[in-house]
Design an enzyme around this catalytic site. Sequence first.
Site, PDB file in Angstrom:
ATOM      1  N   GLU A  32       0.847  -1.197   0.000  1.00  0.00           N
ATOM      2  CA  GLU A  32       0.000   0.000   0.000  1.00  0.00           C
ATOM      3  C   GLU A  32       0.883   1.248   0.000  1.00  0.00           C
ATOM      4  OE1 GLU A  32      -2.321   0.291   3.565  1.00  0.00           O
ATOM      5  OE2 GLU A  32      -3.166   2.239   3.037  1.00  0.00           O
ATOM      6  N   ASP A  75      -1.046  -0.945   5.684  1.00  0.00           N
ATOM      7  CA  ASP A  75      -0.980  -0.377   7.032  1.00  0.00           C
ATOM      8  C   ASP A  75      -1.948  -1.112   7.941  1.00  0.00           C
ATOM      9  OD1 ASP A  75       0.754   1.494   6.085  1.00  0.00           O
ATOM     10  OD2 ASP A  75      -0.765   3.063   5.810  1.00  0.00           O
ATOM     11  N   ASP A  98      -4.328  -0.228   9.724  1.00  0.00           N
ATOM     12  CA  ASP A  98      -5.436   0.649  10.103  1.00  0.00           C
ATOM     13  C   ASP A  98      -6.654   0.333   9.234  1.00  0.00           C
ATOM     14  OD1 ASP A  98      -4.856   1.655   7.622  1.00  0.00           O
ATOM     15  OD2 ASP A  98      -4.043   3.559   8.345  1.00  0.00           O
ATOM     16  N   ASP A 120      -8.036   1.838   6.661  1.00  0.00           N
ATOM     17  CA  ASP A 120      -7.812   1.913   5.213  1.00  0.00           C
ATOM     18  C   ASP A 120      -7.067   0.684   4.723  1.00  0.00           C
ATOM     19  OD1 ASP A 120      -9.105   4.109   4.496  1.00  0.00           O
ATOM     20  OD2 ASP A 120      -7.357   5.449   4.430  1.00  0.00           O
TER      21      ASP A 120
END
Length: 632
Positions: free
Chosen positions: A422, A495, A497, A499
């Site tokens: 990402e 990541d 998180d 997203d």
Amino acid sequence: MAYDDSSIKILEGLEAVRKRPGMYIGSTDKRGLHHLVWEIVDNAVDEAINGFGKVIRLTITNSGSIRVEDEGRGIPCGKHASGKSTPEVIYTVLHAGGKFEEGGYKVSGGLHGVGASVVNALSKKMVVTVNKDGKVYQISFKDGGKVDSPLKEIGTTRKTGTTVEFWPDETIFETTKFSFSTIEERMRESAFLINDLTIEITDEREDKSVSFHYDNGLVSFIEYINAEKTPLHKVIDMTGKKDGIEVHVAMCYTDSYNENIISFVNNVKTIDGGSHEVGFKTAITKVFNEYVKNNNLLKSKTPLEGSDTREGLTAVVSVYVPENLLQFEGQTKGKLGTPQARSVVESIVYEKLSYYFAENKAVADNIMEKALKSKVAREAARKAREEVRNGKQKSGKDKILNGKLTKAAGKDPKKNELFLVEGDSAGGSAKTGRNRETQAILPLRGKVLNCEKASTNDINGNEELNLIIQTIGAGIGSDCTPEDSNYGKIIIMTDADDDGAHIQILLITFFYRFMKPLIEAGYIYVANPPLYSIEYNKTKEYIQTDEELALKRSALKGTYKINRFKGLGEMDAEELFETTMDPKNRSLIKVTIEDAMLAEKRISVLMGDKVEPRKEWINENVDFTLEDDFRR
Ligand code: 0R9
């Protein structure tokens, strides 16, 4: 209590189960733990199928146990030839249950049924209560199947039924925490398959309960799977019986592009399909080709292929095969071998579906149009691929590839790994830190296309996904061949998180829809970057979860410094390699499709047009930690 020869043999048998639990229940992880539940529930379901008892209750208790109750005849409570009570034999002698059964369909026969004694062997405590002949009987066991209190009458009752409560042994299982949603999914399925059976589940830990009951189960099953999709017609429902084999099929086409066929034998899911599924597919292909021929709908000489006739199809194929014909194949015994099942399903579905199409012309024409479109798209895609292969088409894709992909130097595809990363900044760190010999890096910009309703054409027109397809080189759709993959592992690295989790799900959806064989063959992984680093005494340690951090904090004395990584980009190249990419330290999570329906359902809910169910589902189920099923 005194032990005689036979007791010693029994204890040796149970001890063998405790020594090698994997041989009996597959594993000692979450899956193995729930296997214990299925083992007990299946016995209650057997009793219901045989016509005794219409309600089964499951209770996950506050004391670490699970209780299963049925309203059947109650396990016989007389003395067995050995002098022991029948319940004692059932719960202490390996494979004892089966010997009492004769004829009929048995749920557990041949598939995973290892017997109730295995559950007892792997439990620290078990209590069996039987209501029968006006009396209440009870027997209890402890420490992996040792009789704690032999069978005795403890009261009177007007009811009949059996209750089994057990506490799994935490010295054997990695986790002994029962999952409500796992149990709920499986029980919902049983209720779909057995009309008129009610299954109630209560979770005392969270004070919640659900109840399942369906009058026309298979139709409800299809409606449930298709809840977030747009069906093209009412569910087609077919049943029949031939040569002792009973067939129930429900099917429905939607406007999506994927196929989802779930099959069962004697109420147990056949993950790897088998002869019954083959018979079903053969019948459909035959009916479709006859229809398009008789109605002059086919414009070319080549017939429809099977995959054309199944685009957008959701189907449940449930067969009941008598025990003497049951034959299972494959390592996990999840594939039906019985050859008669193929011809019986084929002839019943052929006859009923032909009749349905003749009676419902408008529906048939609509479905045929979809199949014919699929054929055109499939042929065009194949032609384009061949042209690229033969060098006829000057491929501009190589240029794009060269610009973005950082290749591995090594030439052994099995050893090579592709990281889908990402963002460009993390991509940069990964590129610098990687093992150049075996690790390739493909940075992804922003969100990947949502593939829930994408067709092969949409995919071909999407640069980012095209890049992934070209890089992997294994083909897509019915052409996808894991052996052709340029990489042995394809690792999604995002990541830690929301997203990142979203990108993971989008990519997994893409692989699920278009490169499913890669998931099935175990090529797709999710990287598991640490959430924190903690520095103390001049050492630095990486920490994966909040729970781990809490433990560490309480164990550490003196001063320490905690750093929370907000994204992969915050780690330098060396750190990223050390924690997340280095095969020596990293922990990868393999993406599996153990349960096509669940994956399908989740992906539909998460990716479909409707926002509300998605929010609801995420709130209820998604926990983007290691526990989440997408990241197993
Ligand atoms: C809560 C989980 N339920 C069970 O495990 C369960 C097993 C079982 C059963 C019979 C009835 N209910 C049951 N619940 C049963 C009864 C009779 C005959 N066959 C089966 C009868 O009353 O004549 N049994 C499963 C195996 C056996 N009973 C046994 F016969 F082997 F003991």
